[in-house]
Design a protein around this motif. Structure first.
Motif, mmCIF file in Angstrom:
data_model
loop_
_atom_site.group_PDB
_atom_site.id
_atom_site.type_symbol
_atom_site.label_atom_id
_atom_site.label_comp_id
_atom_site.label_asym_id
_atom_site.label_seq_id
_atom_site.Cartn_x
_atom_site.Cartn_y
_atom_site.Cartn_z
ATOM 1 N N GLN A 148 0.832 -1.216 0.000
ATOM 2 C CA GLN A 148 0.000 0.000 0.000
ATOM 3 C C GLN A 148 0.861 1.258 0.000
ATOM 4 O O GLN A 148 0.520 2.254 -0.628
ATOM 5 C CB GLN A 148 -0.920 -0.002 1.208
ATOM 6 C CG GLN A 148 -1.965 -1.095 1.113
ATOM 7 C CD GLN A 148 -2.892 -1.068 2.304
ATOM 8 O OE1 GLN A 148 -3.976 -0.512 2.240
ATOM 9 N NE2 GLN A 148 -2.450 -1.648 3.402
ATOM 10 N N ASP A 149 1.977 1.181 0.701
ATOM 11 C CA ASP A 149 2.863 2.338 0.782
ATOM 12 C C ASP A 149 3.423 2.703 -0.595
ATOM 13 O O ASP A 149 3.306 3.838 -1.047
ATOM 14 C CB ASP A 149 3.998 2.027 1.778
ATOM 15 C CG ASP A 149 4.838 3.259 2.040
ATOM 16 O OD1 ASP A 149 4.261 4.360 2.103
ATOM 17 O OD2 ASP A 149 6.075 3.125 2.157
ATOM 18 N N TRP A 150 4.027 1.713 -1.294
ATOM 19 C CA TRP A 150 4.606 2.076 -2.595
ATOM 20 C C TRP A 150 3.525 2.361 -3.631
ATOM 21 O O TRP A 150 3.667 3.202 -4.508
ATOM 22 C CB TRP A 150 5.667 1.091 -3.100
ATOM 23 C CG TRP A 150 5.286 -0.340 -3.398
ATOM 24 C CD1 TRP A 150 5.680 -1.442 -2.692
ATOM 25 C CD2 TRP A 150 4.506 -0.844 -4.505
ATOM 26 N NE1 TRP A 150 5.161 -2.578 -3.266
ATOM 27 C CE2 TRP A 150 4.454 -2.244 -4.376
ATOM 28 C CE3 TRP A 150 3.839 -0.256 -5.573
ATOM 29 C CZ2 TRP A 150 3.750 -3.067 -5.285
ATOM 30 C CZ3 TRP A 150 3.142 -1.067 -6.474
ATOM 31 C CH2 TRP A 150 3.108 -2.452 -6.318
ATOM 32 N N SER A 152 0.507 3.782 -3.112
ATOM 33 C CA SER A 152 0.010 5.155 -2.913
ATOM 34 C C SER A 152 1.047 6.163 -3.385
ATOM 35 O O SER A 152 0.720 7.151 -4.046
ATOM 36 C CB SER A 152 -0.277 5.417 -1.427
ATOM 37 O OG SER A 152 -1.232 4.518 -0.962
#
Ligand code: DCP
Length: 253
Positions: A148-150, A152
Motif C-alpha cells: 500500500q505504501d509504494w 500510494s
C-alpha cells in the motif's frame, strides 16, 4: 459524460494529451475483457485499446540477458502464500508502465473525444486482487503495508498520468466466468475454483457497485462507472453488441 471543459480549445501538446480520456475495463477473470476491448477497437476510430500485459507475467525475463527465467502467473497459482506479493508487485509495475504510455499521435488528431482504453488498472490490482490476497492470508500484514505504501506513493507521484475518467464494469455471475475460464483453458488457471471467482466478484461489487471499499484515492470515488451485463453473449449476438456500443458511446460522449 466524460467530456472535459477544454475539449475543443487545445493550445499545445499538453492540452492535446489532456484531451484524451482514460478508461479502464474491469471485471472478473475470464468475463471477456480482452474480447470486449478488441471489439471496441473496431467500433470507433477515436478509441485506442491498450491490452493487459499478461504475457509478461507468464514469462519473466532476467534483467541482464533477457532470457526467460520463470512463469510467475503459474508460481502464484501453485503457491499463493509464497508468490502473491511478488506477483502483485510485478503485475502493478507492468500496469503502471502500460498506463503511462503516451496516447498515439493518431488519437491526438481525433475529431471527437479520443479515448485510451485499458484492460484493468492499477486500481483493480490493489482494490480487487491484492486486497483479496491479503484477506485470504496469502499476503501478510507486513507485505500489505509495504504494498500500500509504494502503491500510494507511485499513484500520487504520477498524478494525472494514471488517473481514470471512466470505468466500464463487465458484470457477470461468477458461475458464468467459471464456464468461460474452462472454455479458454489457460494452463496456469486450471486449479482456479468457483470459490475464488466468487471472492473476486465480491471485491468488484464492493468497489464499483456498493462503493464500500475503503479507497485511499479520494478522486477515484468520483470516477463514473458504466455497468454492462456481461452474462449476455456479446461476442456472438450482434443485437447485444449494438446495445453495448450505444451505451459506451453515450458514456464516452
Ligand atoms: N491476476 C492476478 N492479479 C492481478 C491481475 C491479474 O492474480 N492483479 C491474474 C488473474 C488471471 C490473470 O492474472 O489468472 C489474468 O486476469 P484478468 O482477469 O486480468 O485477465 P483475463 O485474461 O482473465 O480477462 P478476460 O478473460 O476477461 O479478458
Amino acid at each position: 459524460l466524460l467530456r472535459s471543459p477544454h475539449c475543443h480549445s487545445s493550445t499545445g501538446p499538453m492540452d492535446d494529451i489532456n484531451r484524451v480520456k482514460r478508461v479502464s475495463i474491469e471485471g472478473n477473470i475470464a468475463v471477456g475483457k480482452s474480447t470486449f476491448a478488441q471489439l471496441l477497437q473496431f467500433a470507433g476510430q477515436d478509441w485506442e485499446v491498450v491490452p493487459e500485459p499478461v504475457g509478461k507475467w507468464q514469462s519473466i525475463e532476467s534483467g541482464s540477458s533477457q532470457q526467460k527465467v520463470s512463469n510467475l502467473l503459474d508460481m502464484m497459482y501453485q503457491d499463493p502464500q509464497r508468490w502473491s506479493y511478488t506477483f502483485q508487485t510485478n503485475s502493478c509495475m507492468s500496469r503502471m508502465r502500460t498506463q503511462l504510455q503516451p496516447p498515439p499521435a493518431r488519437l491526438l488528431r481525433a475529431e471527437g473525444v479520443p479515448v485510451q482504453v485499458f484492460e484493468r488498472s492499477v486500481y483493480s490490482d490493489r482494490y480487487v486482487f491484492a486486497l483479496n490476497m491479503f484477506e485470504l492470508g496469502c499476503i501478510n500484514s507486513t507485505e500489505w503495508a509495504v504494498y500500500q505504501d509504494w502503491h500510494s506513493f507511485l499513484v500520487e507521484q504520477f498524478g494525472r498520468q494514471v488517473e481514470l475518467e471512466g470505468i466500464i464494469y463487465l458484470r457477470a455471475p461468477p458461475q458464468k466466468c467459471m464456464e468461460r475460464l474452462g472454455q479458454r483453458g489457460r494452463v496456469e488457471e486450471k486449479g482456479v475454483q468457483l470459490d475464488y471467482l466468487e471472492k473476486l466478484h465480491t471485491q468488484h461489487e464492493r468497489w464499483l457497485i456498493d462503493k464500500s471499499t475503503k479507497l485511499h484515492f479520494e478522486r477515484l470515488t468520483r470516477v463514473p462507472v458504466l455497468v454492462l451485463d456481461a452474462s449476455l453473449e456479446f461476442e456472438e449476438d450482434p443485437k447485444v453488441w449494438a446495445k453495448f456500443i450505444t451505451q459506451v458511446k453515450d458514456f464516452f460522449s
